[in-house]
Design an enzyme around this catalytic site. Structure first.
Site, PDB file in Angstrom:
ATOM      1  N   LYS A  13     -15.384  -0.607  -0.961  1.00  0.00           N
ATOM      2  CA  LYS A  13     -14.238   0.303  -1.093  1.00  0.00           C
ATOM      3  C   LYS A  13     -12.944  -0.475  -0.863  1.00  0.00           C
ATOM      4  O   LYS A  13     -12.964  -1.626  -0.418  1.00  0.00           O
ATOM      5  CB  LYS A  13     -14.364   1.458  -0.107  1.00  0.00           C
ATOM      6  N   ARG A  32     -15.229  13.585  11.099  1.00  0.00           N
ATOM      7  CA  ARG A  32     -14.335  13.062  10.063  1.00  0.00           C
ATOM      8  C   ARG A  32     -15.036  13.135   8.720  1.00  0.00           C
ATOM      9  O   ARG A  32     -14.953  12.247   7.892  1.00  0.00           O
ATOM     10  CB  ARG A  32     -13.966  11.613  10.414  1.00  0.00           C
ATOM     11  N   TYR A  85      18.077 -10.508   7.028  1.00  0.00           N
ATOM     12  CA  TYR A  85      18.846  -9.288   7.241  1.00  0.00           C
ATOM     13  C   TYR A  85      19.138  -9.084   8.729  1.00  0.00           C
ATOM     14  O   TYR A  85      18.269  -9.263   9.576  1.00  0.00           O
ATOM     15  CB  TYR A  85      18.073  -8.081   6.710  1.00  0.00           C
ATOM     16  N   MET A  99      11.321  -7.631   1.486  1.00  0.00           N
ATOM     17  CA  MET A  99      10.350  -7.061   0.552  1.00  0.00           C
ATOM     18  C   MET A  99       9.589  -8.139  -0.203  1.00  0.00           C
ATOM     19  O   MET A  99       8.379  -8.025  -0.419  1.00  0.00           O
ATOM     20  CB  MET A  99      11.054  -6.142  -0.447  1.00  0.00           C
TER      21      MET A  99
END
Length: 354
Positions: A21, A120, A248, A296
Site C-alpha cells: 500500500k 479502527r 526565509y 517548497m
C-alpha cells in the site's frame, strides 16, 4: 529488500504477505511487489481492487488481498482480477453480496475482517453473529466464498506477547465461530511486521509485512536493511561571509565565513519542514547540516570550508550508515516515524532500481 524478506521468513513458518500500500511505502508498488515475490513472499496486499488490478497488469500472479476499499468494492473487477477482498462490516458484506447477486459469475473470495482490539475497522464482536449469518447465506447462494479471517494487533509495537494476548484470543474466538457456522477453516492472519518479528503466537496462517519490506521494524527489535537511497545534485553554491542570513525569515545566520550549497528538494518532495538542527546530508563521505528553513523546492547545506561544484551528488538518506543519514535519522530529526519519511517522498522525485 531481499534480505528483509529473508529475515521475516526465518522467523515464521506461516505464509508471508507483502503489503504494498501507499505505492509500496513510497518505493513503487510494482517494484516492491516483484522484489518481495522474488524473495519468497507468497501473497500481496493492497488497499483497493484498482491497486491490485495494477499489480495483475504488471504480471504478478500470486494471491492478492485488498482490505480498505476507499471507493467501495467492485465485485466484478475483483473476480476479473482474481483478487480477494476483506469485508469489515455487515453493511459492507451486504452490499457485496448484492453486487454478486446481480452477476452470474464466480463467487467473490472474501476474508472476514473482525475487530480484535484496534477499533479502527473490522466488525465489532457484538455483530459477529450477524456478519457470519450473512456470510453463510451468501456462500450458500454461491455469491461469496469465505476464504480468510483477518484482524489487527493494536499493541504489537510494544514487542510484548502479553500485550498481544487479547487480540490473539479474539482471533481464536472468531475462527471458532466461523468454523462452527460451517464456513470451513479459512486462512487466518493477524500480525504485521512487529508481531511477525516478536511474537510467534500472532502468526496464525499468514503474516502481513509492509514496513519491514523497506527497512522499518516498528518494534525496534530487529535491524532491517534500508531499501532506498535519496540523492540530489547541488544546483547552486556560493561563498558566504559571517553574518549571512539563510532562507526565509533569516532563521539561520552564519557564524563564520563558509560555503552554502543548494539542493533541489523541499517539503513538496517530502523533506520535513520542521526538523532538529542535527539534520544533514552526506557529500563525498562527510555529513553537512541543512540550514535555514526548508523551502517548497529547495534546501540549503552549510559545507564549511568545502566548496562543491554544481552537479556534485548529495545523499539525503540511504542504507549505508556512517556519514549517510538513514530514514530513522530523519524520523528522529523530524519528530516522527520512518514510515512518514519514505511515504512522503513526492512524485517529482524520480524512482529507479539500482
Amino acid at each position: 529488500m531481499t534480505a528483509n524478506v529473508a529475515k521475516i521468513r526465518a522467523r515464521t513458518q506461516s505464509k508471508v504477505m507483502a503489503v504494498v500500500k501507499a505505492d509500496g511505502y513510497g518505493h513503487g508498488a510494482v517494484t516492491v511487489a516483484k522484489a518481495a515475490v522474488a524473495a519468497g513472499a507468497g501473497w500481496l496486499g493492497t488497499t483497493s481492487v484498482a491497486e491490485a488490478s495494477a499489480l495483475r497488469a504488471a504480471g504478478l500472479a500470486v494471491p492478492i488481498l485488498t482490505w480498505l476499499h476507499p471507493c467501495g468494492i467492485d465485485a466484478e473487477a475483483a473476480v476479473a482480477a482474481r483478487v480477494d477482498v476483506a469485508v469489515g462490516s455487515v453493511d459492507e458484506l451486504g452490499a457485496l453480496v448484492g453486487q454478486a447477486a446481480s452477476r452470474a459469475a464466480t463467487a467473490v473470495r472474501v476474508h472476514l475482517h473482525v475487530d480484535t482490539g484496534m477499533s479502527r475497522g473490522g466488525c465489532p464482536r457484538r455483530q459477529w453473529d450477524e456478519l457470519i449469518a450473512l456470510a453463510q447465506r451468501g456462500q450458500q447462494a454461491r455469491r461469496v466464498r469465505v476464504v480468510g479471517v483477518m484482524g489487527h494487533l493494536p499493541l504489537a509495537d510494544r514487542a510484548d506477547p502479553v500485550a498481544n494476548a487479547p487480540a490473539v484470543a479474539g482471533m481464536h474466538e472468531a475462527l471458532k465461530v466461523v468454523r462452527a457456522a460451517g464456513l470451513g477453516s479459512p486462512l487466518a492472519h493477524l500480525a504485521a511486521t512487529s508481531g511477525t518479528v516478536t511474537d510467534p503466537a500472532t502468526h496464525f496462517g499468514m503474516v502481513r509485512v509492509g514496513a519491514g519490506l523497506v527497512g522499518i521494524d516498528p518494534s525496534g527489535t530487529v535491524e532491517m536493511h534500508g531499501a532506498s537511497r535519496l540523492t540530489a545534485p547541488i544546483v547552486h553554491t556560493t561563498a558566504a561571509p559571517a553574518g549571512t542570513t539563510v532562507g526565509y525569515a533569516g532563521t539561520y545566520v552564519t557564524d563564520r565565513a563558509t560555503h552554502l550549497s543548494v539542493l533541489p528538494l523541499g517539503y513538496a518532495d517530502g523533506i520535513p519542514r520542521e526538523r532538529l538542527p542535527q539534520a544533514g546530508v552526506e557529500i563525498r563521505g562527510r555529513r553537512f547540516p541543512v540550514v535555514g528553513r526548508v523551502s517548497m523546492d529547495q534546501i540549503v547545506i552549510d559545507t564549511g570550508a568545502e566548496s562543491f561544484p554544481v552537479g556534485t551528488s548529495a545523499t539525503v538518506f540511504g542504507p549505508d550508515g556512517g556519514a549517510t543519514p538513514t530514514i530513522h535519522d530523519w524520523a528522529r530529526w523530524a519528530g516522527t516515524i520512518p514510515h512518514t519519511i519514505v511515504t512522503g517522498i513526492g512524485p517529482r522525485v524520480k524512482r529507479s532500481i539500482a
